[in-house]
Motif scaffolding. Structure first.
Motif, PDB file in Angstrom:
ATOM      1  N   ARG A  33     -22.941  89.181 -75.068  1.00 55.02           N
ATOM      2  CA  ARG A  33     -24.386  89.442 -75.024  1.00 55.02           C
ATOM      3  C   ARG A  33     -25.159  88.177 -74.661  1.00 55.02           C
ATOM      4  O   ARG A  33     -26.046  88.184 -73.829  1.00 55.02           O
ATOM      5  CB  ARG A  33     -24.880  89.944 -76.402  1.00 55.02           C
ATOM      6  CG  ARG A  33     -24.818  91.453 -76.567  1.00 55.02           C
ATOM      7  CD  ARG A  33     -25.595  91.899 -77.794  1.00 55.02           C
ATOM      8  NE  ARG A  33     -25.177  91.253 -79.026  1.00 55.02           N
ATOM      9  CZ  ARG A  33     -24.140  91.633 -79.756  1.00 55.02           C
ATOM     10  NH1 ARG A  33     -23.403  92.655 -79.376  1.00 55.02           N
ATOM     11  NH2 ARG A  33     -23.818  91.013 -80.880  1.00 55.02           N
ATOM     12  N   TYR A  34     -24.770  87.081 -75.319  1.00 52.51           N
ATOM     13  CA  TYR A  34     -25.486  85.822 -75.101  1.00 52.51           C
ATOM     14  C   TYR A  34     -25.323  85.339 -73.652  1.00 52.51           C
ATOM     15  O   TYR A  34     -26.301  85.036 -72.966  1.00 52.51           O
ATOM     16  CB  TYR A  34     -24.956  84.758 -76.078  1.00 52.51           C
ATOM     17  CG  TYR A  34     -25.687  83.453 -75.972  1.00 52.51           C
ATOM     18  CD1 TYR A  34     -26.789  83.184 -76.775  1.00 52.51           C
ATOM     19  CD2 TYR A  34     -25.282  82.483 -75.051  1.00 52.51           C
ATOM     20  CE1 TYR A  34     -27.472  81.981 -76.661  1.00 52.51           C
ATOM     21  CE2 TYR A  34     -25.966  81.284 -74.920  1.00 52.51           C
ATOM     22  CZ  TYR A  34     -27.051  81.040 -75.741  1.00 52.51           C
ATOM     23  OH  TYR A  34     -27.731  79.864 -75.610  1.00 52.51           O
ATOM     24  N   LEU A  35     -24.087  85.272 -73.201  1.00 52.43           N
ATOM     25  CA  LEU A  35     -23.842  84.694 -71.873  1.00 52.43           C
ATOM     26  C   LEU A  35     -24.388  85.572 -70.746  1.00 52.43           C
ATOM     27  O   LEU A  35     -24.891  85.067 -69.751  1.00 52.43           O
ATOM     28  CB  LEU A  35     -22.339  84.429 -71.677  1.00 52.43           C
ATOM     29  CG  LEU A  35     -21.770  83.306 -72.565  1.00 52.43           C
ATOM     30  CD1 LEU A  35     -20.251  83.268 -72.467  1.00 52.43           C
ATOM     31  CD2 LEU A  35     -22.363  81.948 -72.171  1.00 52.43           C
ATOM     32  N   LEU A  36     -24.313  86.881 -70.923  1.00 48.96           N
ATOM     33  CA  LEU A  36     -24.856  87.785 -69.894  1.00 48.96           C
ATOM     34  C   LEU A  36     -26.367  87.618 -69.792  1.00 48.96           C
ATOM     35  O   LEU A  36     -26.933  87.527 -68.710  1.00 48.96           O
ATOM     36  CB  LEU A  36     -24.552  89.251 -70.238  1.00 48.96           C
ATOM     37  CG  LEU A  36     -23.130  89.734 -70.017  1.00 48.96           C
ATOM     38  CD1 LEU A  36     -22.981  91.141 -70.559  1.00 48.96           C
ATOM     39  CD2 LEU A  36     -22.782  89.694 -68.531  1.00 48.96           C
ATOM     40  N   ASN A  37     -27.002  87.589 -70.953  1.00 49.06           N
ATOM     41  CA  ASN A  37     -28.450  87.449 -70.960  1.00 49.06           C
ATOM     42  C   ASN A  37     -28.865  86.121 -70.342  1.00 49.06           C
ATOM     43  O   ASN A  37     -29.777  86.053 -69.525  1.00 49.06           O
ATOM     44  CB  ASN A  37     -28.977  87.558 -72.398  1.00 49.06           C
ATOM     45  CG  ASN A  37     -30.480  87.391 -72.435  1.00 49.06           C
ATOM     46  OD1 ASN A  37     -31.222  88.286 -72.069  1.00 49.06           O
ATOM     47  ND2 ASN A  37     -30.936  86.197 -72.820  1.00 49.06           N
ATOM     48  N   LYS A  38     -28.173  85.068 -70.726  1.00 46.83           N
ATOM     49  CA  LYS A  38     -28.514  83.725 -70.229  1.00 46.83           C
ATOM     50  C   LYS A  38     -28.354  83.682 -68.707  1.00 46.83           C
ATOM     51  O   LYS A  38     -29.233  83.195 -67.995  1.00 46.83           O
ATOM     52  CB  LYS A  38     -27.573  82.718 -70.893  1.00 46.83           C
ATOM     53  CG  LYS A  38     -27.866  81.272 -70.571  1.00 46.83           C
ATOM     54  CD  LYS A  38     -27.085  80.387 -71.556  1.00 46.83           C
ATOM     55  CE  LYS A  38     -27.438  78.928 -71.411  1.00 46.83           C
ATOM     56  NZ  LYS A  38     -26.636  78.264 -70.388  1.00 46.83           N
TER      57      LYS A  38
END
Ligand code: FES
Ligand code: ZN
Ligand code: ZN
Length: 304
Positions: A139-144
């Motif tokens: 979730r974090y890396l995709l959003n970033k």
């Protein structure tokens, strides 16, 4: 059995819709279902720049294929989690798909972010289950990546079966906070958080698999080895047993929830009560330091 739209032999029967289709009419049906989801849930505009979260599995590749065929501007992104064999194959199949269609795929290697550690080592290090760390870092890396590359929306391949199973699990545990957040479109309205959309929401596992078959889309056809015994599979199983004796029940369960959601929760606004920025990375969090940065700090300091 004949196709409900022409005289050809049917290749699939859809009991819940009371119809059967030949190859070409099934292909059309699938695209129409995706278009309908985009329209009904206002997922994104025709000219939106769409980032697709790719896993190499049947849903994400079918989603990429169908959005590309519908004429959307898309890019794929895959996170290589470093799971032996499984991650290698997922990345390979995704690359192959992108190359064949001349589509753009970005690969994020988890090991580059975590000084050579893969998802198994990270989970062990921070004493959490593989799946919970996996979900969090994805979730974090995709959003970033989406935010930094200027994408307005991230699409994921969650289908009707996935979402019905998720809802079933949430109802069983009365996880109201999670239920509140469950919808085919999640508008973030918070700086640095990108919207999420689920265009396969009207299609089941079986329907997606048949789409891939007729369009010769090769995908990784086994589940992640780390998610064995996951509850979501048991919920899917329970719902398909019910579906067999009560056709259409799965669909009603999910879509009646969406229809009634605002009444159940009195149309409360997005529940990011305490909106702050992580002291380390600057992305939104409800704490001083976000969970991703906590995990990263722990793994990197133990590695020194
Ligand atoms: Fe996330 Fe397997 S894909 S734990
Ligand atoms: Zn036909
Ligand atoms: Zn952070």
């Amino acid at each position: 059995m004949r196709c409900g739209k022409c005289e050809d032999d049917a290749i699939i029967e859809l009991r819940q819709h009371n119809i059967a289709f030949c190859r070409d009419h099934y292909d059309e049906f699938f695209r129409v279902r995706v278009e309908k989801a985009i329209k009904n849930f206002n997922l994104f505009k025709n000219d939106a720049k769409i980032l697709i979260a790719i896993s190499g599995g049947k849903d994400s590749l079918a989603l990429w294929d169908v959005l590309f065929r519908l004429g959307y501007e898309t890019k794929g992104v895959i996170i290589d989690l470093g799971i032996p064999q499984y991650s290698e194959q997922s990345v390979e199949l995704s690359k192959k798909f992108a190359e064949e269609k001349s589509l753009d795929l970005h690969i994020i290697k988890l090991e580059d972010e975590f000084a050579g550690n893969n998802i198994l080592k990270i989970a062990r290090e921070v004493h959490r289950t593989n799946c919970s760390v996996c979900g969090l870092v994805k979730r974090y890396l995709l959003n970033k990546y989406a935010y930094e590359s200027g994408y307005g929306v991230i699409c994921t391949g969650h289908n009707l079966d996935d979402e019905a199973a998720l809802l079933f699990g949430n109802v069983l545990g009365w996880k109201l906070e999670y239920m509140k957040k469950q919808f085919p479109k999640l508008e973030k309205n918070i700086d640095k958080l990108v919207d999420k959309a689920k265009p396969l929401i009207y299609l089941t596992d079986r329907e997606v698999a048949v789409y891939n078959l007729i369009n010769k889309i090769e995908y990784i056809d086994y589940e992640c080895p780390l998610s064995k015994g996951a509850n979501s599979r048991k919920y899917k199983h329970a719902l398909s047993t019910l579906e067999e004796i009560m056709s259409g029940s799965k669909q009603r369960f999910l879509f009646d929830f969406y229809r009634n959601k605002s009444k159940i929760f009195f149309e409360e606004k997005d529940e990011y009560i305490d909106e702050r920025s992580c002291k380390i990375c600057g992305y939104p969090t409800t704490q001083d330091v976000c969970n991703y940065c906590r995990i990263k700090e722990k793994v990197l300091s133990d590695n020194e």
